[in-house]
Design a protein around this motif. Sequence first.
Motif, PDB file in Angstrom:
ATOM      1  N   ARG A  68       0.834  -1.212   0.000  1.00 61.80           N
ATOM      2  CA  ARG A  68       0.000   0.000   0.000  1.00 61.80           C
ATOM      3  C   ARG A  68       0.864   1.255   0.000  1.00 61.80           C
ATOM      4  O   ARG A  68       0.550   2.234  -0.670  1.00 61.80           O
ATOM      5  N   ALA A  69       1.972   1.227   0.758  1.00 52.94           N
ATOM      6  CA  ALA A  69       2.833   2.406   0.861  1.00 52.94           C
ATOM      7  C   ALA A  69       3.763   2.557  -0.338  1.00 52.94           C
ATOM      8  O   ALA A  69       3.990   3.673  -0.819  1.00 52.94           O
ATOM      9  N   GLY A  70       4.309   1.457  -0.832  1.00 47.87           N
ATOM     10  CA  GLY A  70       5.316   1.536  -1.880  1.00 47.87           C
ATOM     11  C   GLY A  70       4.795   1.449  -3.298  1.00 47.87           C
ATOM     12  O   GLY A  70       5.463   1.886  -4.239  1.00 47.87           O
ATOM     13  N   LEU A  71       3.610   0.897  -3.460  1.00 47.46           N
ATOM     14  CA  LEU A  71       3.023   0.753  -4.797  1.00 47.46           C
ATOM     15  C   LEU A  71       1.604   1.314  -4.776  1.00 47.46           C
ATOM     16  O   LEU A  71       0.629   0.636  -5.100  1.00 47.46           O
ATOM     17  N   VAL A  72       1.509   2.578  -4.418  1.00 42.08           N
ATOM     18  CA  VAL A  72       0.213   3.240  -4.274  1.00 42.08           C
ATOM     19  C   VAL A  72      -0.555   3.186  -5.595  1.00 42.08           C
ATOM     20  O   VAL A  72      -0.051   3.609  -6.632  1.00 42.08           O
ATOM     21  N   GLY A  73      -1.746   2.628  -5.529  1.00 47.28           N
ATOM     22  CA  GLY A  73      -2.613   2.596  -6.697  1.00 47.28           C
ATOM     23  C   GLY A  73      -2.221   1.587  -7.771  1.00 47.28           C
ATOM     24  O   GLY A  73      -2.836   1.558  -8.830  1.00 47.28           O
ATOM     25  N   VAL A  74      -1.219   0.766  -7.498  1.00 53.08           N
ATOM     26  CA  VAL A  74      -0.773  -0.209  -8.489  1.00 53.08           C
ATOM     27  C   VAL A  74      -1.612  -1.475  -8.350  1.00 53.08           C
ATOM     28  O   VAL A  74      -1.653  -2.082  -7.282  1.00 53.08           O
ATOM     29  N   PRO A  75      -2.291  -1.885  -9.428  1.00 49.72           N
ATOM     30  CA  PRO A  75      -3.063  -3.131  -9.377  1.00 49.72           C
ATOM     31  C   PRO A  75      -2.150  -4.335  -9.162  1.00 49.72           C
ATOM     32  O   PRO A  75      -0.960  -4.308  -9.495  1.00 49.72           O
ATOM     33  N   LEU A  76      -2.736  -5.403  -8.630  1.00 51.09           N
ATOM     34  CA  LEU A  76      -1.999  -6.641  -8.373  1.00 51.09           C
ATOM     35  C   LEU A  76      -2.613  -7.772  -9.192  1.00 51.09           C
ATOM     36  O   LEU A  76      -3.833  -7.925  -9.243  1.00 51.09           O
ATOM     37  N   LEU A  77      -1.764  -8.564  -9.778  1.00 48.45           N
ATOM     38  CA  LEU A  77      -2.193  -9.753 -10.497  1.00 48.45           C
ATOM     39  C   LEU A  77      -2.121 -10.916  -9.525  1.00 48.45           C
ATOM     40  O   LEU A  77      -1.070 -11.172  -8.940  1.00 48.45           O
ATOM     41  N   THR A  78      -3.238 -11.608  -9.306  1.00 50.33           N
ATOM     42  CA  THR A  78      -3.255 -12.688  -8.316  1.00 50.33           C
ATOM     43  C   THR A  78      -3.903 -13.942  -8.887  1.00 50.33           C
ATOM     44  O   THR A  78      -4.735 -13.873  -9.789  1.00 50.33           O
ATOM     45  N   ASP A  79      -3.512 -15.061  -8.330  1.00 50.68           N
ATOM     46  CA  ASP A  79      -4.187 -16.334  -8.553  1.00 50.68           C
ATOM     47  C   ASP A  79      -4.273 -16.760 -10.016  1.00 50.68           C
ATOM     48  O   ASP A  79      -5.299 -17.276 -10.461  1.00 50.68           O
ATOM     49  N   LEU A  80      -3.191 -16.584 -10.756  1.00 54.36           N
ATOM     50  CA  LEU A  80      -3.154 -17.067 -12.136  1.00 54.36           C
ATOM     51  C   LEU A  80      -3.143 -18.591 -12.119  1.00 54.36           C
ATOM     52  O   LEU A  80      -2.309 -19.208 -11.461  1.00 54.36           O
ATOM     53  N   GLU A  81      -4.083 -19.181 -12.821  1.00 56.66           N
ATOM     54  CA  GLU A  81      -4.154 -20.642 -12.888  1.00 56.66           C
ATOM     55  C   GLU A  81      -4.612 -21.073 -14.270  1.00 56.66           C
ATOM     56  O   GLU A  81      -5.568 -20.521 -14.824  1.00 56.66           O
ATOM     57  N   VAL A  82      -3.910 -22.060 -14.824  1.00 51.98           N
ATOM     58  CA  VAL A  82      -4.320 -22.700 -16.073  1.00 51.98           C
ATOM     59  C   VAL A  82      -4.481 -24.180 -15.767  1.00 51.98           C
ATOM     60  O   VAL A  82      -3.602 -24.796 -15.156  1.00 51.98           O
ATOM     61  N   ARG A  83      -5.608 -24.729 -16.182  1.00 51.32           N
ATOM     62  CA  ARG A  83      -5.864 -26.154 -15.946  1.00 51.32           C
ATOM     63  C   ARG A  83      -4.808 -26.995 -16.661  1.00 51.32           C
ATOM     64  O   ARG A  83      -4.355 -26.650 -17.756  1.00 51.32           O
TER      65      ARG A  83
END
Length: 173
Positions: A68-83
């Motif tokens: 929150r402090a170091g990457l203000v407003g930067v979206p996060l990519l989470t939970d990438l999964e390919v079957r």
Amino acid sequence: MSHVRVLQAHDSHLEDLITAFGKRHYFVRQLERQCAGHGKLLVAWTDFTTPAGAVYLWLAPAQEPELRAGLVGVPLLTDLEVRPAFRRQGIATRLVKEAESLAAARSHRLALGVSPDKSELHRFWRNRDYQPWRLWLETTRDIFQDDGTVDREIDYCHVLVKNLVSQPLEGVL
């Protein structure tokens, strides 16, 4: 794989996602977050009927104070999964590119966390121009129980960041 489309998930996709991936409570929560405007659940569909992969683009403030402090407003990519049946066919790359495109409309960077012991994932992200921002960040991992409760366990990750436009990357180690 040309017959794959990446689309934002909708509530009507829930049963298809559960059939393909399991994780009922995870998908319910991510769809709720998406409905509240906190992110986007993207799904790669083969032949428009079968979910082959998914990723969540976290648009709300990060849970970790350092992010929150170091990457203000930067979206996060989470939970990438390919079957498993669909791996090594470019589906992860298609999901990531769509997430990057959506993130670029909000920020000039995109961040993600990778487990330190996943060298093949580090290589995947390095090949897509993600660079180390913070190593060994303490975070939590949600573990969804069958009864709908969520347990949190302490985890550590390497935070990688990609510039989505040609600007110098601030705060790189």
